[in-house]
Design a protein around this motif. Sequence first.
Motif, PDB file in Angstrom:
ATOM      1  N   SER A 148       0.813  -1.226   0.000  1.00 29.16           N
ATOM      2  CA  SER A 148       0.000   0.000   0.000  1.00 29.16           C
ATOM      3  C   SER A 148       0.838   1.266   0.000  1.00 29.16           C
ATOM      4  O   SER A 148       0.291   2.341  -0.130  1.00 29.16           O
ATOM      5  N   GLU A 149       2.147   1.143   0.165  1.00 32.70           N
ATOM      6  CA  GLU A 149       2.955   2.347   0.319  1.00 32.70           C
ATOM      7  C   GLU A 149       4.063   2.434  -0.715  1.00 32.70           C
ATOM      8  O   GLU A 149       5.102   3.013  -0.467  1.00 32.70           O
TER       9      GLU A 149
ATOM     10  N   SER B  76      -3.221  16.204  -2.853  1.00 26.40           N
ATOM     11  CA  SER B  76      -2.957  14.777  -2.690  1.00 26.40           C
ATOM     12  C   SER B  76      -3.872  14.153  -1.645  1.00 26.40           C
ATOM     13  O   SER B  76      -4.325  14.822  -0.716  1.00 26.40           O
ATOM     14  N   LYS B  77      -4.136  12.862  -1.839  1.00 33.18           N
ATOM     15  CA  LYS B  77      -4.792  12.004  -0.846  1.00 33.18           C
ATOM     16  C   LYS B  77      -3.849  10.832  -0.639  1.00 33.18           C
ATOM     17  O   LYS B  77      -3.927   9.819  -1.328  1.00 33.18           O
ATOM     18  N   GLU B  78      -2.923  11.009   0.296  1.00 33.49           N
ATOM     19  CA  GLU B  78      -1.854  10.026   0.444  1.00 33.49           C
ATOM     20  C   GLU B  78      -2.370   8.677   0.913  1.00 33.49           C
ATOM     21  O   GLU B  78      -1.756   7.640   0.621  1.00 33.49           O
ATOM     22  N   ASP B  79      -3.488   8.652   1.662  1.00 38.40           N
ATOM     23  CA  ASP B  79      -4.045   7.375   2.093  1.00 38.40           C
ATOM     24  C   ASP B  79      -4.564   6.557   0.913  1.00 38.40           C
ATOM     25  O   ASP B  79      -4.633   5.327   0.968  1.00 38.40           O
ATOM     26  N   LEU B  80      -4.919   7.247  -0.181  1.00 40.20           N
ATOM     27  CA  LEU B  80      -5.361   6.579  -1.411  1.00 40.20           C
ATOM     28  C   LEU B  80      -4.246   6.501  -2.456  1.00 40.20           C
ATOM     29  O   LEU B  80      -4.463   5.970  -3.548  1.00 40.20           O
ATOM     30  N   ASN B  81      -3.090   7.046  -2.131  1.00 37.43           N
ATOM     31  CA  ASN B  81      -1.959   7.106  -3.068  1.00 37.43           C
ATOM     32  C   ASN B  81      -2.378   7.791  -4.372  1.00 37.43           C
ATOM     33  O   ASN B  81      -2.070   7.312  -5.469  1.00 37.43           O
TER      34      ASN B  81
ATOM     35  N   TYR C  16      -2.612  11.610  -6.494  1.00 37.85           N
ATOM     36  CA  TYR C  16      -1.992  12.933  -6.549  1.00 37.85           C
ATOM     37  C   TYR C  16      -2.494  13.694  -7.778  1.00 37.85           C
ATOM     38  O   TYR C  16      -2.699  13.115  -8.841  1.00 37.85           O
TER      39      TYR C  16
ATOM     40  N   LYS D 232      -1.747   7.888  -9.780  1.00 36.46           N
ATOM     41  CA  LYS D 232      -2.396   6.975  -8.843  1.00 36.46           C
ATOM     42  C   LYS D 232      -1.543   5.731  -8.688  1.00 36.46           C
ATOM     43  O   LYS D 232      -1.091   5.144  -9.675  1.00 36.46           O
TER      44      LYS D 232
END
Length: 250
Positions: free
Chosen positions: A23-24, A105-110, A112, A145
Amino acid sequence: MKNKIFAISGVILMILCNAAFASENEIVIPLKTKYAPKEREVILGSDTSHSGTQDKWTSSLEVEYSFFDPIEFDFELPFVNRFPKSSDNQSGIGDIETAIKAFYSKEDLNFYLAGGIEATWPTGNTTKDLGEGLTEVGPFIAVAKGVGALSLLGDFSYERVVNVRGEEAQEAKKNSYKVDAALAYTFPFGLSPLLEVNSHFAKEKIVLMTPGLIYAFSDRFQTRAGVQVPVTKDEEFNWKAVFQLLYDFD
């Protein structure tokens, strides 16, 4: 022997599955498609193209640096070497490109998103065919994404000619569009194969396929290579080899 082969295959499959569902994973920085996540980096590039009338080698220094948290400034300085078959070789500075980017960005959803303004400045000598002789300005948007080990990227940009310099530049079309897309997969050992589709629509309509490979020696240093091949009737060159060295300041 078969058991050993099955065991090794199982380990490899487990590594690839872990990479695919991680996920990261950091989104791959493509060769030509605009990058939506914020970066502080320097890229030393070398593009070598071949056509029926000339060979051309362009070395470039590209710097992307965010001075303020949500804003990034991009600068690209090219140095062009032309090797025409029918005249003397020419070399010198090409057309400088600059851009200012803002980010979401929505880093929890990866996920940008980036947008901004870019400009091309006619610093290349038009009599030596080292530059286009055009001052172009326009907006762009880029998206990225991450899905596990997969990176999906795309961008769209519009440029308007606001000034021309040189006789050939007078014939240039006032409006141009660029659309790019990239798909990359990152293996656990730092290798990322990618495929890009790069297009430019102006007086000519050019679409390029760009397969490439990226290898990360560390979190900060990468080597990057690819080949651009036109897939449309309109073409600027027969092929172009791309090589880059990337250093990340963060």
